[in-house]
Design a protein around this motif. Structure first.
Motif, PDB file in Angstrom:
ATOM      1  N   ALA A 139       0.831  -1.210   0.000  1.00 15.26           N
ATOM      2  CA  ALA A 139       0.000   0.000   0.000  1.00 15.26           C
ATOM      3  C   ALA A 139       0.864   1.258   0.000  1.00 15.26           C
ATOM      4  O   ALA A 139       0.507   2.263  -0.625  1.00 15.26           O
ATOM      5  CB  ALA A 139      -0.929  -0.007   1.209  1.00 15.26           C
ATOM      6  N   ARG A 140       2.001   1.202   0.697  1.00 17.21           N
ATOM      7  CA  ARG A 140       2.898   2.360   0.712  1.00 17.21           C
ATOM      8  C   ARG A 140       3.463   2.617  -0.680  1.00 17.21           C
ATOM      9  O   ARG A 140       3.532   3.772  -1.132  1.00 17.21           O
ATOM     10  CB  ARG A 140       4.026   2.118   1.716  1.00 17.21           C
ATOM     11  N   LEU A 141       3.865   1.566  -1.376  1.00 16.78           N
ATOM     12  CA  LEU A 141       4.363   1.742  -2.740  1.00 16.78           C
ATOM     13  C   LEU A 141       3.273   2.303  -3.642  1.00 16.78           C
ATOM     14  O   LEU A 141       3.533   3.205  -4.451  1.00 16.78           O
ATOM     15  CB  LEU A 141       4.873   0.409  -3.301  1.00 16.78           C
ATOM     16  N   ALA A 142       2.060   1.779  -3.516  1.00 15.94           N
ATOM     17  CA  ALA A 142       0.953   2.283  -4.333  1.00 15.94           C
ATOM     18  C   ALA A 142       0.739   3.773  -4.084  1.00 15.94           C
ATOM     19  O   ALA A 142       0.589   4.565  -5.023  1.00 15.94           O
ATOM     20  CB  ALA A 142      -0.322   1.496  -4.034  1.00 15.94           C
ATOM     21  N   ALA A 143       0.741   4.186  -2.816  1.00 13.70           N
ATOM     22  CA  ALA A 143       0.530   5.599  -2.479  1.00 13.70           C
ATOM     23  C   ALA A 143       1.654   6.469  -3.031  1.00 13.70           C
ATOM     24  O   ALA A 143       1.391   7.541  -3.594  1.00 13.70           O
ATOM     25  CB  ALA A 143       0.424   5.758  -0.969  1.00 13.70           C
ATOM     26  N   LYS A 144       2.901   6.010  -2.880  1.00 11.59           N
ATOM     27  CA  LYS A 144       4.034   6.785  -3.405  1.00 11.59           C
ATOM     28  C   LYS A 144       3.982   6.897  -4.932  1.00 11.59           C
ATOM     29  O   LYS A 144       4.490   7.865  -5.512  1.00 11.59           O
ATOM     30  CB  LYS A 144       5.352   6.137  -2.985  1.00 11.59           C
ATOM     31  N   SER A 145       3.380   5.889  -5.564  1.00 11.44           N
ATOM     32  CA  SER A 145       3.310   5.860  -7.024  1.00 11.44           C
ATOM     33  C   SER A 145       2.036   6.503  -7.551  1.00 11.44           C
ATOM     34  O   SER A 145       1.796   6.493  -8.754  1.00 11.44           O
ATOM     35  CB  SER A 145       3.383   4.408  -7.513  1.00 11.44           C
ATOM     36  N   GLU A 146       1.192   7.019  -6.642  1.00  9.55           N
ATOM     37  CA  GLU A 146      -0.070   7.665  -6.985  1.00  9.55           C
ATOM     38  C   GLU A 146      -1.030   6.687  -7.650  1.00  9.55           C
ATOM     39  O   GLU A 146      -1.732   7.000  -8.614  1.00  9.55           O
ATOM     40  CB  GLU A 146       0.168   8.897  -7.859  1.00  9.55           C
ATOM     41  N   LEU A 147      -1.074   5.462  -7.090  1.00 12.01           N
ATOM     42  CA  LEU A 147      -1.932   4.394  -7.577  1.00 12.01           C
ATOM     43  C   LEU A 147      -2.652   3.751  -6.397  1.00 12.01           C
ATOM     44  O   LEU A 147      -2.458   4.167  -5.252  1.00 12.01           O
ATOM     45  CB  LEU A 147      -1.094   3.341  -8.316  1.00 12.01           C
TER      46      LEU A 147
END
Length: 269
Positions: free
Chosen positions: A67-75
């Motif tokens: 979820a952190r990667l998704a948020a950082k990637s704006e996804l």
């Protein structure tokens, strides 16, 4: 690594007739063990609608890391992760989710468990099946998994479908050829950017790919070297694979993917 600027890749858009131009990214992220910020910068710069991730976090608090990667990637997270043995799907808010399913494949004793992250989404006026994979390192198991991938796409009963991931084999290998016989190998159809995906420090082989069912138009596909916002430093620091970015035009309707001809040797034959 080649750093020449590739021709412009089409932006995402919905055509007046409802057909959709989408950007698809496939990326082996090695469980986010490298430079997470560089990884997110690469993904954001590619501006994908759909991301097919391999080697997503699978252990302690894996959902939090994904979820952190998704948020950082704006996804946002779509499906997969540890529940699919590593493959993970991310998407932009452009995609409307119809259903998701994580599929665990038969395990060969002594080998890593493999799986598929799958989903059916709607983008613009099109309905689209998605399958993210990371095939086996073992030759016979990999070949069997390629057949399972084709069968799974057929069972999704959708007009169009995309499969992407780490094939763990070059295009001349029999598993890669099995997939390319039933699907379009996007790089082979419309090469764009760089070809080789492994390794970032010394790109010399193409083992990661985006595949599309017949009827989808491939507008360009390749490693996004030279793409604005994607630096060689970030590509090298992010993970041990290079990403594959594709622009695809998906028409409205047309025959279901399940009606496409099976690859030679597929269990559907």
């Amino acid at each position: 690594m080649v750093t020449s600027v590739p021709r412009p890749l089409p932006n995402s858009r919905t055509e007046p007739d409802g057909s959709a131009v989408i950007r698809v990214l496939s990326y082996n992220i090695r469980s986010m063990r490298d430079d997470e910020d560089a990884l997110a910068r690469v993904i954001r710069a590619c501006r994908p609608d759909l991301v097919f991730v391999q080697e997503a976090p699978r252990f302690f608090r894996w959902r939090k890391h994904a979820a952190r990667l998704a948020a950082k990637s704006e996804l946002v997270m779509l499906s997969g992760g540890a529940t699919a043995a590593g493959p993970l799907l991310l998407c932009s808010l452009r995609a409307t989710v119809e259903r998701t399913e994580d599929v665990l494949l038969p395990r060969t004793p002594g080998l890593h468990r493999r799986g598929f992250a799958t989903a059916v989404v709607r983008v613009g006026g099109v309905r689209l099946g998605l399958l993210c994979c990371h095939l086996s390192l073992q030759t016979d198991e990999r070949y069997a998994q390629a057949g399972m991938l084709l069968d799974r796409l057929a069972a999704m009963d959708v007009p169009h479908a995309i499969a992407a991931g780490d094939v763990n084999e070059r295009p001349g290998g029999r598993s890669f050829r099995r997939l390319a016989a039933g699907l379009q190998d996007a790089w082979a159809v419309s090469p764009w950017g760089g070809e080789y995906t492994s390794t970032p420090a010394d790109p010399h082989q193409r083992i990661d790919a985006v595949f599309a069912t017949p009827g989808i138009e491939v507008l360009g596909c390749g490693v996004p070297v030279g793409l604005p916002g994607v630096s060689e430093t970030d590509l090298t620091a992010a993970t041990d694979h290079l990403p594959v970015l594709a622009a695809l035009r998906v028409p409205v309707g047309d025959a279901p993917a399940s009606r496409t001809a099976p690859a030679p040797g597929s269990r559907r034959s």
